[in-house]
Motif scaffolding. Structure first.
Motif, PDB file in Angstrom:
ATOM      1  N   VAL A 201       1.137   0.424   3.305  1.00 40.80           N
ATOM      2  CA  VAL A 201       0.973   0.942   1.945  1.00 40.80           C
ATOM      3  C   VAL A 201       1.889   0.192   0.982  1.00 40.80           C
ATOM      4  O   VAL A 201       1.471  -0.231  -0.107  1.00 40.80           O
ATOM      5  N   SER A 202       3.147   0.013   1.388  1.00 36.90           N
ATOM      6  CA  SER A 202       4.100  -0.721   0.550  1.00 36.90           C
ATOM      7  C   SER A 202       3.643  -2.157   0.327  1.00 36.90           C
ATOM      8  O   SER A 202       3.767  -2.698  -0.781  1.00 36.90           O
ATOM      9  N   ASP A 203       3.117  -2.775   1.381  1.00 31.58           N
ATOM     10  CA  ASP A 203       2.632  -4.153   1.263  1.00 31.58           C
ATOM     11  C   ASP A 203       1.489  -4.254   0.256  1.00 31.58           C
ATOM     12  O   ASP A 203       1.446  -5.178  -0.566  1.00 31.58           O
ATOM     13  N   MET A 204       0.559  -3.313   0.315  1.00 32.20           N
ATOM     14  CA  MET A 204      -0.594  -3.365  -0.584  1.00 32.20           C
ATOM     15  C   MET A 204      -0.180  -3.096  -2.026  1.00 32.20           C
ATOM     16  O   MET A 204      -0.646  -3.774  -2.952  1.00 32.20           O
ATOM     17  N   LEU A 205       0.697  -2.122  -2.218  1.00 33.02           N
ATOM     18  CA  LEU A 205       1.172  -1.845  -3.574  1.00 33.02           C
ATOM     19  C   LEU A 205       1.948  -3.037  -4.129  1.00 33.02           C
ATOM     20  O   LEU A 205       1.774  -3.416  -5.298  1.00 33.02           O
ATOM     21  N   GLY A 206       2.801  -3.625  -3.294  1.00 27.53           N
ATOM     22  CA  GLY A 206       3.566  -4.783  -3.731  1.00 27.53           C
ATOM     23  C   GLY A 206       2.677  -5.966  -4.059  1.00 27.53           C
ATOM     24  O   GLY A 206       2.889  -6.661  -5.062  1.00 27.53           O
ATOM     25  N   ALA A 207       1.670  -6.207  -3.221  1.00 28.00           N
ATOM     26  CA  ALA A 207       0.748  -7.318  -3.467  1.00 28.00           C
ATOM     27  C   ALA A 207      -0.021  -7.106  -4.765  1.00 28.00           C
ATOM     28  O   ALA A 207      -0.213  -8.040  -5.553  1.00 28.00           O
ATOM     29  N   GLY A 208      -0.456  -5.870  -4.998  1.00 31.31           N
ATOM     30  CA  GLY A 208      -1.167  -5.577  -6.240  1.00 31.31           C
ATOM     31  C   GLY A 208      -0.291  -5.791  -7.456  1.00 31.31           C
ATOM     32  O   GLY A 208      -0.727  -6.371  -8.466  1.00 31.31           O
ATOM     33  N   LEU A 209       0.958  -5.344  -7.372  1.00 34.49           N
ATOM     34  CA  LEU A 209       1.889  -5.532  -8.486  1.00 34.49           C
ATOM     35  C   LEU A 209       2.155  -7.013  -8.728  1.00 34.49           C
ATOM     36  O   LEU A 209       2.197  -7.474  -9.880  1.00 34.49           O
ATOM     37  N   GLY A 210       2.321  -7.774  -7.642  1.00 34.38           N
ATOM     38  CA  GLY A 210       2.585  -9.201  -7.782  1.00 34.38           C
ATOM     39  C   GLY A 210       1.429  -9.950  -8.415  1.00 34.38           C
ATOM     40  O   GLY A 210       1.623 -10.823  -9.270  1.00 34.38           O
ATOM     41  N   VAL A 211       0.213  -9.606  -8.010  1.00 36.26           N
ATOM     42  CA  VAL A 211      -0.972 -10.261  -8.566  1.00 36.26           C
ATOM     43  C   VAL A 211      -1.112  -9.938 -10.053  1.00 36.26           C
ATOM     44  O   VAL A 211      -1.434 -10.814 -10.871  1.00 36.26           O
ATOM     45  N   LEU A 212      -0.872  -8.687 -10.419  1.00 37.16           N
ATOM     46  CA  LEU A 212      -0.946  -8.310 -11.835  1.00 37.16           C
ATOM     47  C   LEU A 212       0.103  -9.052 -12.655  1.00 37.16           C
ATOM     48  O   LEU A 212      -0.177  -9.542 -13.760  1.00 37.16           O
ATOM     49  N   PRO A 245     -10.859  -9.770   7.206  1.00 39.79           N
ATOM     50  CA  PRO A 245     -10.719  -8.695   8.205  1.00 39.79           C
ATOM     51  C   PRO A 245      -9.354  -8.011   8.149  1.00 39.79           C
ATOM     52  O   PRO A 245      -9.259  -6.787   8.329  1.00 39.79           O
ATOM     53  N   LEU A 246      -8.308  -8.773   7.900  1.00 40.68           N
ATOM     54  CA  LEU A 246      -6.970  -8.185   7.812  1.00 40.68           C
ATOM     55  C   LEU A 246      -6.837  -7.328   6.561  1.00 40.68           C
ATOM     56  O   LEU A 246      -6.181  -6.274   6.582  1.00 40.68           O
ATOM     57  N   LEU A 247      -7.462  -7.775   5.467  1.00 43.01           N
ATOM     58  CA  LEU A 247      -7.453  -6.980   4.242  1.00 43.01           C
ATOM     59  C   LEU A 247      -8.174  -5.654   4.454  1.00 43.01           C
ATOM     60  O   LEU A 247      -7.696  -4.595   4.021  1.00 43.01           O
ATOM     61  N   VAL A 248      -9.299  -5.702   5.142  1.00 44.34           N
ATOM     62  CA  VAL A 248     -10.072  -4.483   5.399  1.00 44.34           C
ATOM     63  C   VAL A 248      -9.277  -3.504   6.252  1.00 44.34           C
ATOM     64  O   VAL A 248      -9.167  -2.315   5.925  1.00 44.34           O
ATOM     65  N   ILE A 249      -8.703  -3.993   7.354  1.00 47.92           N
ATOM     66  CA  ILE A 249      -7.980  -3.085   8.249  1.00 47.92           C
ATOM     67  C   ILE A 249      -6.720  -2.557   7.581  1.00 47.92           C
ATOM     68  O   ILE A 249      -6.348  -1.386   7.756  1.00 47.92           O
ATOM     69  N   GLY A 250      -6.058  -3.391   6.777  1.00 46.15           N
ATOM     70  CA  GLY A 250      -4.888  -2.919   6.048  1.00 46.15           C
ATOM     71  C   GLY A 250      -5.242  -1.834   5.048  1.00 46.15           C
ATOM     72  O   GLY A 250      -4.519  -0.838   4.901  1.00 46.15           O
ATOM     73  N   THR A 251      -6.375  -2.014   4.366  1.00 41.58           N
ATOM     74  CA  THR A 251      -6.829  -1.017   3.391  1.00 41.58           C
ATOM     75  C   THR A 251      -7.224   0.288   4.071  1.00 41.58           C
ATOM     76  O   THR A 251      -6.839   1.381   3.632  1.00 41.58           O
ATOM     77  N   VAL A 252      -7.986   0.185   5.151  1.00 41.29           N
ATOM     78  CA  VAL A 252      -8.444   1.388   5.865  1.00 41.29           C
ATOM     79  C   VAL A 252      -7.265   2.180   6.421  1.00 41.29           C
ATOM     80  O   VAL A 252      -7.187   3.410   6.268  1.00 41.29           O
ATOM     81  N   LEU A 253      -6.323   1.491   7.050  1.00 41.76           N
ATOM     82  CA  LEU A 253      -5.170   2.182   7.634  1.00 41.76           C
ATOM     83  C   LEU A 253      -4.282   2.796   6.553  1.00 41.76           C
ATOM     84  O   LEU A 253      -3.718   3.882   6.750  1.00 41.76           O
ATOM     85  N   SER A 254      -4.160   2.121   5.424  1.00 44.38           N
ATOM     86  CA  SER A 254      -3.356   2.662   4.326  1.00 44.38           C
ATOM     87  C   SER A 254      -3.996   3.920   3.749  1.00 44.38           C
ATOM     88  O   SER A 254      -3.322   4.937   3.528  1.00 44.38           O
ATOM     89  N   LEU A 255      -5.298   3.863   3.498  1.00 47.69           N
ATOM     90  CA  LEU A 255      -5.997   5.032   2.954  1.00 47.69           C
ATOM     91  C   LEU A 255      -6.020   6.186   3.954  1.00 47.69           C
ATOM     92  O   LEU A 255      -5.902   7.358   3.575  1.00 47.69           O
ATOM     93  N   ASP A 256      -6.167   5.847   5.233  1.00 46.20           N
ATOM     94  CA  ASP A 256      -6.142   6.882   6.266  1.00 46.20           C
ATOM     95  C   ASP A 256      -4.794   7.594   6.279  1.00 46.20           C
ATOM     96  O   ASP A 256      -4.718   8.822   6.414  1.00 46.20           O
ATOM     97  N   PHE A 257      -3.730   6.832   6.112  1.00 44.45           N
ATOM     98  CA  PHE A 257      -2.384   7.414   6.101  1.00 44.45           C
ATOM     99  C   PHE A 257      -2.169   8.278   4.861  1.00 44.45           C
ATOM    100  O   PHE A 257      -1.627   9.392   4.947  1.00 44.45           O
ATOM    101  N   LEU A 258      -2.611   7.782   3.706  1.00 50.55           N
ATOM    102  CA  LEU A 258      -2.367   8.490   2.453  1.00 50.55           C
ATOM    103  C   LEU A 258      -3.257   9.715   2.280  1.00 50.55           C
ATOM    104  O   LEU A 258      -2.801  10.765   1.800  1.00 50.55           O
ATOM    105  N   LEU A 259      -4.519   9.592   2.659  1.00 48.33           N
ATOM    106  CA  LEU A 259      -5.491  10.647   2.366  1.00 48.33           C
ATOM    107  C   LEU A 259      -5.769  11.575   3.540  1.00 48.33           C
ATOM    108  O   LEU A 259      -6.063  12.759   3.345  1.00 48.33           O
ATOM    109  N   LEU A 260      -5.689  11.045   4.756  1.00 45.77           N
ATOM    110  CA  LEU A 260      -6.069  11.832   5.933  1.00 45.77           C
ATOM    111  C   LEU A 260      -4.919  12.030   6.913  1.00 45.77           C
ATOM    112  O   LEU A 260      -5.136  12.560   8.006  1.00 45.77           O
TER     113      LEU A 260
END
Length: 302
Positions: A201-212, A245-260
């Motif tokens: 989750v931290s990696d995805m948030l950080g990557a999004g912030l960096g890209v912006l 594939p790594l982006l997909v699995i990272g997204t799925v696992l992050s959302l699973d952790f946050l939402l489920l």
């Protein structure tokens, strides 16, 4: 002509300061940790020294036109990791800044071989987020400059997606490294479902912030085409294929952790480790297939 050379030289100097700070800091930390017997972090710091030398070899001339601010962001993100771990002790006892009966967690007092990572659970998340931000900024700026140099005419959206996907993929690959270090080689004391999923989750948030940040900060984006060229270069295409594939699995696992709360994977650390490792193999297979397809197409044209 002489005036132009002076102007160019002035634009190069700001790029060198963070690079030298990075190199000197890593050298000092390496020597300090070796002297204390903290060989784990001495090794990490030496790796940082090597990376600094590589960055210097690429950026020192100033021809890449890399702004200084992103380099300083990368420097502080790296130091947060290296210094935080270096505040520990080789014998798992109190660190060097535990004065007068201070307890681990007070100010700079830490214990164990991983320093601040032991005493502050949030330290790992901040480091992951900041490093992912720095990596995303670096890739976004790098792809833009490669595009300008090679006349690829990449659109800002293509640069942003490629940098984001690659940054998340690096985060997933690092979690696989931690997974093997904890479960097979016992060289890492971090890991577990919650640690890994929250890191993603931290990696995805950080990557999004960096890209912006890079999207709005990089002056080259303002002069680039908003639509881009008709065809992506092979380098970008292969990168996107490998990281998807790594982006997909990272997204799925992050959302699973946050939402489920880990419901999809039943909070099973071994399972998510296998899923992340599998995504790497899938990416490699997709790359191999694409290269074989291109090779066959080239033979047909010949």
């Amino acid at each position: 002509m002489e005036g132009d050379n002076i102007t160019v030289e002035k634009t190069r100097v700001p790029e060198r300061a963070p690079l030298m700070a990075w190199l000197i800091s890593c050298i000092l930390l390496t020597v300090w940790n070796l002297a204390r017997g903290l060989n784990l972090w001495a090794g990490y710091n030496f790796g940082g020294t090597v990376m600094a030398l590589i960055a210097i070899s690429i950026l020192w001339s100033g021809r890449v036109r890399m702004p200084a601010l992103p380099l300083w962001i990368a420097y502080f993100a790296t130091m947060l990791h290296f210094i935080g771990g270096s505040l520990g002790a080789a014998d798992s006892g109190p660190g060097p800044f535990c004065f007068d009966g201070m307890q681990p967690g007070e100010w700079l007092c830490a214990d164990g071989v991983n320093g601040m990572y032991h005493v502050h659970p949030w330290w790992d998340k901040v480091v992951h987020g900041m490093n992912s931000t720095a990596i995303a900024i670096a890739w976004a700026l790098g792809w833009r400059r490669m595009s300008e140099h090679n006349d690829w005419n990449l659109s800002p959206r293509t640069v942003a997606y490629t940098a984001f996907s690659l940054s998340v993929a690096i985060g997933v690959a690092y979690e696989v490294y931690e997974f093997f270090g904890k479960t097979m080689f016992q060289t890492i004391d971090q890991g577990g479902y919650v640690n890994t999923a929250s890191d993603l989750v931290s990696d995805m948030l950080g990557a999004g912030l960096g890209v912006l940040f890079a999207h709005f900060y990089d002056p080259m984006n303002k002069t680039s085409s908003s639509t881009g060229g008709d065809k992506l270069p092979t380098q970008v295409t292969l990168t996107n294929i490998a990281t998807f594939p790594l982006l997909v699995i990272g997204t799925v696992l992050s959302l699973d952790f946050l939402l489920l709360s880990g419901g999809i994977v039943s909070e099973d650390y071994d399972l998510i480790g296998q899923l992340m490792l599998g995504s790497i193999f899938v990416g490699m297979a997709l790359i191999a297939g694409r290269i074989a397809q291109q090779s066959q197409a080239n033979k047909s044209k010949a």
